[in-house]
Scaffold this active site. Structure first.
Site, PDB file in Angstrom:
ATOM      1  N   HIS A   1       9.668  -4.607   6.850  1.00  0.00           N
ATOM      2  CA  HIS A   1       9.414  -2.998   6.552  1.00  0.00           C
ATOM      3  C   HIS A   1      10.292  -2.235   5.570  1.00  0.00           C
ATOM      4  CE1 HIS A   1       9.206   1.701   6.885  1.00  0.00           C
ATOM      5  NE2 HIS A   1       7.420   1.212   7.719  1.00  0.00           N
TER       6      HIS A   1
ATOM      7  N   GLY B   1       6.232   8.214   4.867  1.00  0.00           N
ATOM      8  CA  GLY B   1       6.048   9.757   4.447  1.00  0.00           C
ATOM      9  C   GLY B   1       6.790  10.934   4.173  1.00  0.00           C
TER      10      GLY B   1
ATOM     11  N   GLU C   1       2.175  -1.269   2.391  1.00  0.00           N
ATOM     12  CA  GLU C   1       2.694   0.057   2.299  1.00  0.00           C
ATOM     13  C   GLU C   1       3.892   0.604   0.848  1.00  0.00           C
ATOM     14  OE1 GLU C   1       3.030   1.494   6.916  1.00  0.00           O
ATOM     15  OE2 GLU C   1       4.997   0.154   5.904  1.00  0.00           O
TER      16      GLU C   1
ATOM     17  N   GLU D   1      12.276   0.514   5.064  1.00  0.00           N
ATOM     18  CA  GLU D   1      13.235   0.646   5.546  1.00  0.00           C
ATOM     19  C   GLU D   1      14.332  -0.330   5.814  1.00  0.00           C
ATOM     20  OE1 GLU D   1      11.355   3.645   8.609  1.00  0.00           O
ATOM     21  OE2 GLU D   1      10.315   4.727   7.008  1.00  0.00           O
TER      22      GLU D   1
ATOM     23  N   SER E   1       1.711   7.349   5.269  1.00  0.00           N
ATOM     24  CA  SER E   1       0.883   8.999   5.576  1.00  0.00           C
ATOM     25  C   SER E   1      -0.886   8.045   5.494  1.00  0.00           C
ATOM     26  CB  SER E   1       1.052   9.169   4.564  1.00  0.00           C
ATOM     27  OG  SER E   1       2.424  10.062   3.814  1.00  0.00           O
TER      28      SER E   1
ATOM     29  N   LYS F   1       9.484   4.043  14.998  1.00  0.00           N
ATOM     30  CA  LYS F   1      10.745   3.582  14.149  1.00  0.00           C
ATOM     31  C   LYS F   1      11.521   4.379  15.199  1.00  0.00           C
ATOM     32  CE  LYS F   1       8.835   5.379   9.552  1.00  0.00           C
ATOM     33  NZ  LYS F   1       8.419   5.570   8.511  1.00  0.00           N
TER      34      LYS F   1
ATOM     35  N   ASN G   1       4.173   2.429  14.442  1.00  0.00           N
ATOM     36  CA  ASN G   1       5.251   2.439  14.184  1.00  0.00           C
ATOM     37  C   ASN G   1       6.152   3.416  13.952  1.00  0.00           C
ATOM     38  OD1 ASN G   1       8.116   1.952  13.623  1.00  0.00           O
ATOM     39  ND2 ASN G   1       8.027   1.701  11.289  1.00  0.00           N
TER      40      ASN G   1
HETATM   41  C1  PEP Z   1       5.997   3.720   8.221  1.00  0.00           C
HETATM   42  O1  PEP Z   1       7.014   3.857   8.772  1.00  0.00           O
HETATM   43  O2  PEP Z   1       4.943   2.173   7.851  1.00  0.00           O
HETATM   44  C2  PEP Z   1       4.745   4.674   7.855  1.00  0.00           C
HETATM   45  C3  PEP Z   1       3.703   4.042   7.232  1.00  0.00           C
HETATM   46  O3  PEP Z   1       4.451   5.521   7.872  1.00  0.00           O
HETATM   47  P1  PEP Z   1       3.889   7.196   7.548  1.00  0.00           P
HETATM   48  O4  PEP Z   1       2.956   6.700   7.964  1.00  0.00           O
HETATM   49  O5  PEP Z   1       4.638   8.308   8.170  1.00  0.00           O
HETATM   50  O6  PEP Z   1       4.226   7.062   6.093  1.00  0.00           O
END
Ligand code: PEP
Length: 260
Positions: free
Chosen positions: A97, A175, A169, A99, A215, A13, A11
């Site tokens: 997601h 992040g 998630e 976000e 992460s 973003k 992703n």
């Molecule tokens: C995500 O945005 O779905 C995500 C898991 O980000 P990150 O891997 O940076 O934690």
């Protein structure tokens, strides 16, 4: 024994201009060209879909979008529909997601409408679920995830559920550099599979691919993938560099045989 093919999804973003996305895709394509037993998907910003589609041609890299709107067309300024994504070369779309839930008012009800639109448009929806840190601290993880699944998948029929992918998630791990331990992730993945059995039956639950996101890095992917109910990863930050992303994809090769 049912085998679930691993899926590693990136992703991107709101990162990468068209030219940057093209370069990243070309490099990724060459790094993973020999891998045939892992599905790879990248979800660039809408403005880079066309160049990434072109750069990913004749490779194992599939194209995904980060969101969509549920109507097919109309006076909806700024929105993108499922038929537009399909025409741009997308096979997947990320929906719900955290976000989008946090910053753009996404609810389980809008997620549900978007999943229906994605399926109608022949896209594979990747439904994101997961709890906040406060919810985990208050032992609400299972109830939050259960509601996200139940309401997000309301009224979706068996053929739709057969195409669905779920991404767990935990918001506190996105992040932040704080990955859930493999055990924490497995516990929720197992719970998700059980819920999916209630929602769609045994066969849906067994074949459903459940990704972990939060992460994920080359150093922790093997431990996560070793768990029975973890079938891949949704990767944010670490998917923005081709070598790092390939370092997550490669350890997932030759793993599917061992999973029930
Ligand atoms: C995500 O945005 O779905 C995500 C898991 O980000 P990150 O891997 O940076 O934690």
């Amino acid at each position: 024994m049912t085998k679930r093919k691993p899926l590693i999804a990136g992703n991107w973003k709101m990162f990468k201009t068209g030219p940057e996305a093209k370069e990243l895709t070309s490099r990724l394509k060459s790094l993973v060209s020999d891998i045939v037993d892992v599905d790879v998907m990248v979800a660039p910003p809408f403005t880079a879909l066309a160049v990434v589609a072109e750069a990913a041609q004749d490779s194992v890299v599939y194209l995904g979008a980060q969101d969509l709107f549920w109507e097919t067309e109309g006076a909806y300024t700024g929105q993108i529909s499922a038929p537009m994504l399909t025409a741009a070369g997308c096979s997947y779309v990320i929906i719900g997601h955290s976000e989008r839930r946090q910053f753009f008012g996404e609810t389980n009800e809008t997620v549900n409408r978007k999943i229906k639109a994605a399926l109608e448009g022949e896209l594979i929806p990747v439904l994101c679920v997961g709890e906040s840190e406060a919810q985990r601290d208050n032992e609400q993880t299972f109830s939050v995830v259960k509601t996200q699944l139940k309401e997000g998948l309301e009224g979706i029929d068996t053929p739709g559920l057969e195409r669905l992918i779920v991404a767990y998630e935990p918001i506190w791990a996105i992040g932040t550099g704080k990955t859930a331990t493999s055990e924490q992730a497995q516990e929720v993945h197992e719970f998700i599979r059980k819920q999916m059995e209630t929602i769609g039956g045994n066969s849906i639950a067994k074949t459903l691919r459940i990704l972990y996101g939060g992460s994920v890095k080359p150093k922790n992917i093997a431990g996560l993938m070793a768990k029975d109910d973890i079938d891949g990863a949704l990767v944010g930050g670490a998917s923005l560099d081709a070598d790092t992303f390939a370092g997550i994809i490669r350890p997932c090769s030759h793993l599917a045989e061992g999973k029930a």
